[in-house]
Design an enzyme around this catalytic site. Sequence first.
Site, PDB file in Angstrom:
ATOM      1  N   ASP A 188       0.825  -1.210   0.000  1.00  0.00           N
ATOM      2  CA  ASP A 188       0.000   0.000   0.000  1.00  0.00           C
ATOM      3  C   ASP A 188       0.861   1.262   0.000  1.00  0.00           C
ATOM      4  O   ASP A 188       0.547   2.244  -0.672  1.00  0.00           O
ATOM      5  CB  ASP A 188      -0.915   0.017   1.226  1.00  0.00           C
ATOM      6  CG  ASP A 188      -2.022  -1.032   1.145  1.00  0.00           C
ATOM      7  OD1 ASP A 188      -2.186  -1.623   0.062  1.00  0.00           O
ATOM      8  OD2 ASP A 188      -2.708  -1.242   2.164  1.00  0.00           O
ATOM      9  N   TYR A 190       2.100   1.924  -3.450  1.00  0.00           N
ATOM     10  CA  TYR A 190       1.007   2.445  -4.282  1.00  0.00           C
ATOM     11  C   TYR A 190       0.785   3.921  -3.984  1.00  0.00           C
ATOM     12  O   TYR A 190       0.625   4.743  -4.902  1.00  0.00           O
ATOM     13  CB  TYR A 190      -0.275   1.650  -4.016  1.00  0.00           C
ATOM     14  CG  TYR A 190      -1.484   2.183  -4.743  1.00  0.00           C
ATOM     15  CD1 TYR A 190      -1.817   1.728  -6.009  1.00  0.00           C
ATOM     16  CD2 TYR A 190      -2.286   3.160  -4.152  1.00  0.00           C
ATOM     17  CE1 TYR A 190      -2.918   2.231  -6.682  1.00  0.00           C
ATOM     18  CE2 TYR A 190      -3.389   3.670  -4.818  1.00  0.00           C
ATOM     19  CZ  TYR A 190      -3.712   3.197  -6.078  1.00  0.00           C
ATOM     20  OH  TYR A 190      -4.796   3.696  -6.744  1.00  0.00           O
ATOM     21  N   SER A 214     -36.983  -4.120 -14.347  1.00  0.00           N
ATOM     22  CA  SER A 214     -36.958  -4.850 -13.081  1.00  0.00           C
ATOM     23  C   SER A 214     -37.230  -6.330 -13.357  1.00  0.00           C
ATOM     24  O   SER A 214     -37.400  -6.758 -14.506  1.00  0.00           O
ATOM     25  CB  SER A 214     -37.989  -4.277 -12.114  1.00  0.00           C
ATOM     26  OG  SER A 214     -39.285  -4.315 -12.673  1.00  0.00           O
ATOM     27  N   GLU A 274     -27.191 -16.148 -10.161  1.00  0.00           N
ATOM     28  CA  GLU A 274     -26.259 -15.201  -9.555  1.00  0.00           C
ATOM     29  C   GLU A 274     -26.893 -14.593  -8.309  1.00  0.00           C
ATOM     30  O   GLU A 274     -28.132 -14.552  -8.182  1.00  0.00           O
ATOM     31  CB  GLU A 274     -25.893 -14.095 -10.549  1.00  0.00           C
ATOM     32  CG  GLU A 274     -27.079 -13.306 -11.032  1.00  0.00           C
ATOM     33  CD  GLU A 274     -26.802 -12.501 -12.301  1.00  0.00           C
ATOM     34  OE1 GLU A 274     -27.427 -11.440 -12.435  1.00  0.00           O
ATOM     35  OE2 GLU A 274     -25.995 -12.939 -13.139  1.00  0.00           O
ATOM     36  N   LYS A 309     -28.531 -11.964  -5.840  1.00  0.00           N
ATOM     37  CA  LYS A 309     -29.301 -10.727  -6.032  1.00  0.00           C
ATOM     38  C   LYS A 309     -28.762  -9.707  -5.038  1.00  0.00           C
ATOM     39  O   LYS A 309     -29.085  -9.734  -3.861  1.00  0.00           O
ATOM     40  CB  LYS A 309     -30.793 -10.957  -5.807  1.00  0.00           C
ATOM     41  CG  LYS A 309     -31.657  -9.732  -6.084  1.00  0.00           C
ATOM     42  CD  LYS A 309     -33.130 -10.050  -5.898  1.00  0.00           C
ATOM     43  CE  LYS A 309     -33.986  -8.830  -6.208  1.00  0.00           C
ATOM     44  NZ  LYS A 309     -33.709  -7.698  -5.326  1.00  0.00           N
ATOM     45  N   ARG A 347     -30.312   3.679 -12.316  1.00  0.00           N
ATOM     46  CA  ARG A 347     -31.389   3.002 -13.050  1.00  0.00           C
ATOM     47  C   ARG A 347     -32.574   3.928 -13.276  1.00  0.00           C
ATOM     48  O   ARG A 347     -33.210   3.899 -14.337  1.00  0.00           O
ATOM     49  CB  ARG A 347     -31.836   1.754 -12.277  1.00  0.00           C
ATOM     50  CG  ARG A 347     -32.975   1.026 -12.960  1.00  0.00           C
ATOM     51  CD  ARG A 347     -33.370  -0.241 -12.211  1.00  0.00           C
ATOM     52  NE  ARG A 347     -34.540  -0.826 -12.830  1.00  0.00           N
ATOM     53  CZ  ARG A 347     -35.802  -0.528 -12.502  1.00  0.00           C
ATOM     54  NH1 ARG A 347     -36.024   0.352 -11.536  1.00  0.00           N
ATOM     55  NH2 ARG A 347     -36.819  -1.088 -13.121  1.00  0.00           N
ATOM     56  N   LYS A 385     -31.544 -16.578 -14.608  1.00  0.00           N
ATOM     57  CA  LYS A 385     -31.662 -16.006 -15.955  1.00  0.00           C
ATOM     58  C   LYS A 385     -31.509 -17.097 -17.012  1.00  0.00           C
ATOM     59  O   LYS A 385     -30.653 -17.985 -16.872  1.00  0.00           O
ATOM     60  CB  LYS A 385     -30.572 -14.948 -16.187  1.00  0.00           C
ATOM     61  CG  LYS A 385     -30.625 -13.761 -15.263  1.00  0.00           C
ATOM     62  CD  LYS A 385     -29.470 -12.801 -15.546  1.00  0.00           C
ATOM     63  CE  LYS A 385     -29.530 -11.574 -14.663  1.00  0.00           C
ATOM     64  NZ  LYS A 385     -28.389 -10.659 -14.912  1.00  0.00           N
ATOM     65  N   LYS A 423     -36.435 -14.825  -3.893  1.00  0.00           N
ATOM     66  CA  LYS A 423     -36.053 -14.025  -2.736  1.00  0.00           C
ATOM     67  C   LYS A 423     -35.803 -14.885  -1.492  1.00  0.00           C
ATOM     68  O   LYS A 423     -36.366 -15.966  -1.344  1.00  0.00           O
ATOM     69  CB  LYS A 423     -37.160 -13.012  -2.420  1.00  0.00           C
ATOM     70  CG  LYS A 423     -37.379 -11.992  -3.522  1.00  0.00           C
ATOM     71  CD  LYS A 423     -36.486 -10.796  -3.367  1.00  0.00           C
ATOM     72  CE  LYS A 423     -36.939  -9.942  -2.210  1.00  0.00           C
ATOM     73  NZ  LYS A 423     -36.155  -8.709  -2.076  1.00  0.00           N
ATOM     74  N   CYS A 468     -11.901   8.252  26.087  1.00  0.00           N
ATOM     75  CA  CYS A 468     -12.975   8.661  25.187  1.00  0.00           C
ATOM     76  C   CYS A 468     -12.571   8.375  23.742  1.00  0.00           C
ATOM     77  O   CYS A 468     -11.476   8.758  23.313  1.00  0.00           O
ATOM     78  CB  CYS A 468     -13.270  10.150  25.362  1.00  0.00           C
ATOM     79  SG  CYS A 468     -14.438  10.804  24.151  1.00  0.00           S
TER      80      CYS A 468
END
Length: 705
Positions: free
Chosen positions: A64, A67, A112, A147, A149, A170, A321, A345, A441
Amino acid sequence: MARYVGEMASDLDDNPYFRDPPTDFEPVEDLSEARAREQAEQLREAVRRHDRRYYVEGDPVIADRTYDALFARLEALEDEFALDAEDSPTRRVGGEPVESFDAVEHVAPMLSIDQSGDAEDVYEFDERVRGDLRASGHAGEVDYVCEPKFDGISIEVVYEEGSLVRAATRGDGREGDDVTENVRTIRSIPQRLAGDPPEFLAVRGEVFMPRDAFQAYNRERVESGDDPFANPRNATAGTIRQHDPSVVADRPLDCFFFEVLDSSDGWATRWAEDQALPEFGLKVNEHTERVDSIEDAIEYRDAMLERRDDLNYEIDGVVIKVDDAEKREELGSTARHYRWAFAYKFPARTEVTTIREIAVQVGRTGRLTPVALLDPVDVGGVTVSRASLHNPDEIADLGVDIGDKVRIERAGDVIPQVAEVVEDGSDGEDGDAHFAFPDRCPVCDSPVERDGPMAYCTGGLACDAQLRESVVYYGSDDGLDIEGLGERTVRQFLDAGLITDSVADLYEIDADELVDLEGWGERSAEKLLAELEATKEPPLDDFLAALGIPHVGAATARQLAREFGSLDAVMAADAEELEDVPDVGPVVAEQIRDFFDSEANRAVVADLRDHGVEPQDADVEGGDELEGLTFVFTGSLPNYTRSEAQELVEDHGGSATGSVSGNTDYLVAGENPGQTKRDDADAEGVPQLDGEEEFEELLEDRGAL
């Protein structure tokens, strides 16, 4: 299955900043413009590749720190030589804020999907698909791609000649908001595609906030005094529609891609798309599978339901699908739904969920309240993502820890709380609490002190969390009633650095600073400054109430002002003197003394005075006509506000309390009185004065009016 394509050897050889890159750069000012342009382009290419390896493939090749050095060098080159590039990785830190989002039409409808949690409906979907295909001459088997949802925000991202040119929400499925500049800041979405992408490619993806990042972000919000987001989806939706891309860049968003909306190339199946997208640097989900029967699709859903809690992102079901592109074309769609896809679902999580984080919130009085941050769960029809753990003793009594599965209930059907641990998820013994309540704190690092089961930050008004709440309270109806100084305004001032040390910073704000803030004009700025100026000589009791001393509300503040007369006298009073004040017992006296013994609090009071705020001395003479009498008020009086009526009583030696008890002498019932107080008065045998007229008759009889 291999999900990503490796780097070409020739590419690795061509760029010195990919593997083992040097970070000891020569000074920018020593470079020629041609050399700077060459190095900037190499760095852009390398940083894009590192972003892909880190955010998409999960396989970084540099540390990191390295980078960060490459990224900083690229920023320095672009700044020094004005090397602006639309698709530069440096654009991910955020561009210029936008005033509003333009509506853009999608390249293809983003419809949808029909959905249900009933397996019978899934079988009916399969039967309809097969029947429609047979009717159109497409006999034979139907393969499905399954896949997760994702529970995020659906977006369209458009690439031309490999470069990101547009991104949109969308919306209504036909057009959405242009959020291109915000999407550029999401590091898992490439600004330039890898490999050999199509000349034109429009893809649909789901932007989401990873669960661990969501909980960590919520913890930061809670500990800084902000309200947490309800769930990752709300956090994502609120972020992607921010008008300032730099805000989006600071929030941990991610994205999966799962559908090609349009392309100059084509793929015969959804599965082929899933294999191709990673070659272009577009992140797809590793749990996507192809099955050859609806029974296997249902088994996939059940397996994902079992796996759900182990994923680092929220899913609320699976999408099934039709795989074949030609068959999908034949099946088509309705006005709203694709006819070739169905969402199976999951049932909602109810009552039992997992604690992912425990944050510690600091309130206005310094009280530390532990808050359990949860996987969102349905409790009585309400989605709950946090629950109070009340105090350190509550944590110990419940034996609760991060990772535990707990049952949540809503106290009084309102406040979510942890009722019990149902499954220990920590490393220790069952029933043991391993969460270490902080002894400093979390906001200001001041020592934490315990008072019975409660814990308090000792930082006082010097604590940022207490500062925020204290400034809000200072300007509230219970304080100095400063119109225009609500919670939203105070947050804006804090974020802009106009308030940094104490409430006294309010009196250093000038009109120019206000006008520079979003939503402020000259008129509103002048109005607030006039309100602030008017508070520089407040009545002593109002000022004492505005300080937010624990247990000192308007009534107690009036008693203190009447007894001592000046701010200095109140601040100098010892505990015994404070206890002599009506309605101030040992506990309240100790709280007042502790407040003014705090070096930080005394410094804030001194700072206010230095800025011209000088509370006016109160009349300590007063009358004793009502001495020994306690009044309770309910309903409204035509010529007195509640506080004015109470002040009138107290100015003549009486007491005004909020609830009826055996010590109450009179209940004054105005218009629309509360029935509970009337019932309590009847039960305690307390005389009731009906309306303002009877109240004033008593005052006259006693010589108080």
